[in-house]
Design an enzyme around this catalytic site. Sequence first.
Site, short mmCIF file in Angstrom:
data_model
loop_
_atom_site.label_atom_id
_atom_site.label_comp_id
_atom_site.label_asym_id
_atom_site.label_seq_id
_atom_site.Cartn_x
_atom_site.Cartn_y
_atom_site.Cartn_z
N HIS A 37 3.01 6.34 -12.82
CA HIS A 37 2.62 6.32 -11.41
C HIS A 37 2.21 4.91 -10.97
O HIS A 37 2.70 4.38 -9.97
CB HIS A 37 1.46 7.32 -11.22
CG HIS A 37 0.80 7.31 -9.88
ND1 HIS A 37 0.83 8.39 -9.03
CD2 HIS A 37 0.06 6.38 -9.23
CE1 HIS A 37 0.15 8.12 -7.93
NE2 HIS A 37 -0.34 6.90 -8.02
N GLU A 38 1.35 4.30 -11.77
CA GLU A 38 0.83 2.98 -11.37
C GLU A 38 1.87 1.87 -11.56
O GLU A 38 2.12 1.10 -10.64
CB GLU A 38 -0.43 2.63 -12.18
CG GLU A 38 -1.58 3.61 -12.03
CD GLU A 38 -2.15 3.70 -10.61
OE1 GLU A 38 -1.86 2.81 -9.78
OE2 GLU A 38 -2.85 4.68 -10.32
N HIS A 84 3.83 2.64 -7.96
CA HIS A 84 3.34 1.64 -7.01
C HIS A 84 3.97 0.27 -7.23
O HIS A 84 4.06 -0.53 -6.30
CB HIS A 84 1.82 1.53 -7.09
CG HIS A 84 1.10 2.75 -6.59
ND1 HIS A 84 1.41 3.34 -5.39
CD2 HIS A 84 0.09 3.48 -7.12
CE1 HIS A 84 0.62 4.39 -5.21
NE2 HIS A 84 -0.18 4.50 -6.25
ZN ZN Z 1 -1.61 5.92 -6.64
#
Ligand code: ZN
Length: 707
Positions: A438-439, A443
């Site tokens: 996710h990170e 992102h």
């Molecule tokens: Zn996030």
Amino acid sequence: MPVDRSLYIIPNDSPVCQLDAEDAFKTLSEKERKYAHYVAKASFDGALAVFLQVSPESAPIFYVLYRLFKAETVDQLKEKAIAVGFTEAEWQAFLVYTAAFYNNSGNYKGFGDSKFVPGVEQTKIRALIEKSAVGTDEKVLKTWESVESKIGSLQTTELQLGFGDKGVTCYHSSNVTQEDSEKIDRFFKQRNLAFWNTRLFKEVGADGKTTFTIKLASSEEGVVSEPEEFEGVVIQIIRGDYSLLMKRTHEWLAKAIPVVANKNQEEMLKKYIEHFKNGDIDSHKDGSRYWIKDVGPAVESYIGFIENYRDPAGTRSEFEGFVAAVNKETSKKFQALVSNAEEILKQLPWGADYEKDTFLKPDFTALDVIAFGSSGIPAGINIPNYDDIRQNEGFKNVSLGNVISAQPKQKMNFLDEHDEELMFKFHKDSFEVQVGLHELLGHGSGKLFQKNADGTFNFDNNKVKDIITGGPIATWYEPGETWSSKFGVLASAYEECRAEAVGYVLCCNPDILKIFGYTGELAHDVKYVNWLSEIRAGLLALEFYQADQKKWGQAHCYARYVLTKVVLEAGKGFVKIEETKGEDGKPDLHFKLDRNLIDSVGRPAVNAFLAKLQAYKSTGDFEGGKKLFESYGAVGETELQWREICIARRKPRRIFVQPNTVENNGEISLVTYPAEVSGVIQSFVERYDAKAIEELYTCWKNDYKWF
Ligand code: ZN
């Protein structure tokens, strides 16, 4: 319909989890401990500003509770409480309220933005205060009087954060409307100003003239720009918001300079100090640039006005400061993920044109949090949030190990027994994978198509094709436009959704699971539990949907719900949510995810959706993105029914108890507290000296007239 008060009371059986930093702290040298201590103090003192950002009553409630628990022990107060008529349960409720209040930095939940009230009447709290050691203190009594009617009230406009006509916020004075804030957006864009550390106050003079004052958070006070006309109103910018607290923050940071580990840390601190002194965002950006260069430090930190989840306009940010120590073992896995990132990015459903020209390999570490000052503690972070730095210079990822591992043993709703067992067994492992993906690749991925100030583009306008239309790129970011300014209130949820989807898709790849150390049967279980846990979380997220306002609050919940709808739409029996009757005879749900269909149904559905999300984001097509996102975010009759059941059966959220660092004869030690609500209260009372709380009080008094 009258409000069901019980929904706004933090349950007495809320689990308290220790944020265990003892092992991590032990690994630090004496010098590193000092550095950690000063930055932790800066983080916690600065985070007092959050109480001023949330609601008008948060700072005075803090003041009263602090004075109350500072003057006497929990046991002494309990005796008095029982004497004035508290039942045992009411006393516990009061402690739970106080702990939750500290934990959320105010009387609105850091996760979900809804108000919470004490499970005991305010008249009894008053009686306790009067009987207590501070019962004759005029200042305490007067402060209590100013919040007494607010602490337990549940008027419609008080139930959640929002613009003054619909909710509560202190990012804006209560008379600021959405329309006003959009006007100020235009002003900011025209002047190329940044929102992060600002608040907005509106005054209508006797002559009917409207003046907007934009305040920058800083210790120094003064005028930044003189009043000027803009679209029929007057706008001025001044500095000096939360002045006393910002002063504390930079004074602590200054103490850390002699004990830095390297030149980058020193320059970073100097820039932060400048920023907290004069409120200039450019100083904070420069500080962040040094911070990115400080690769793999033993003590990691970040501090400033960072996340804009809670501003109703979606632009102004909450103060946040944290300090953490590196967990070397887990960090190795993440570094391996970073090394392979460029190859892995190719598996995402967009071509090289939609990816950054070069992937700026970030520092990715696993940390154990020592101190985290803000309204909540995330499991992972990807910062800085400045688009220009992220795109062109780099960013850092952190996964917060002791946050992820602090799991209470609670029954998990809606699952078969076997699934529940698997969840307990593999939740930490799967969540670590999800947070990592996710990170870093969520992102950290994707490019924004930008028109430069000189009229050129950062992409090949003749070559790049629009993913949705197949034609040429028709929209982009104009100079001065950023992701947040363009997508506004939708930006957080949309971006979280994109990052979550990347995690769902990539955790299906055996090579990636191998990087985390999972192969064979184990890898299958970790992947399954990730899907099970995340898609179920999208169902549970309904708790955070504001049905009366038809509005989503919490960004991560909105994001997960959208993805759950995406896989439900994919059909083929992949995910089943059925209404049943529980053993208690009340409505229940049964949640089932077919692990054999993840690769053939779930993954392709999320992948296709992810491509669209990226397309709209890259091209800055807010209208298109909004339409897509909101179509999946819609909550219909069936989902409203599920929501009722989710709320009726919801489990209390965990409350963290954090340690304190303490300096004694030049030596720093870590003080821990029991995992009980009284431990949380004790940690706060010991964390702050009386002067800091008096200064918080002064800041509140300065603000008072606006709300
Ligand atoms: Zn996030």
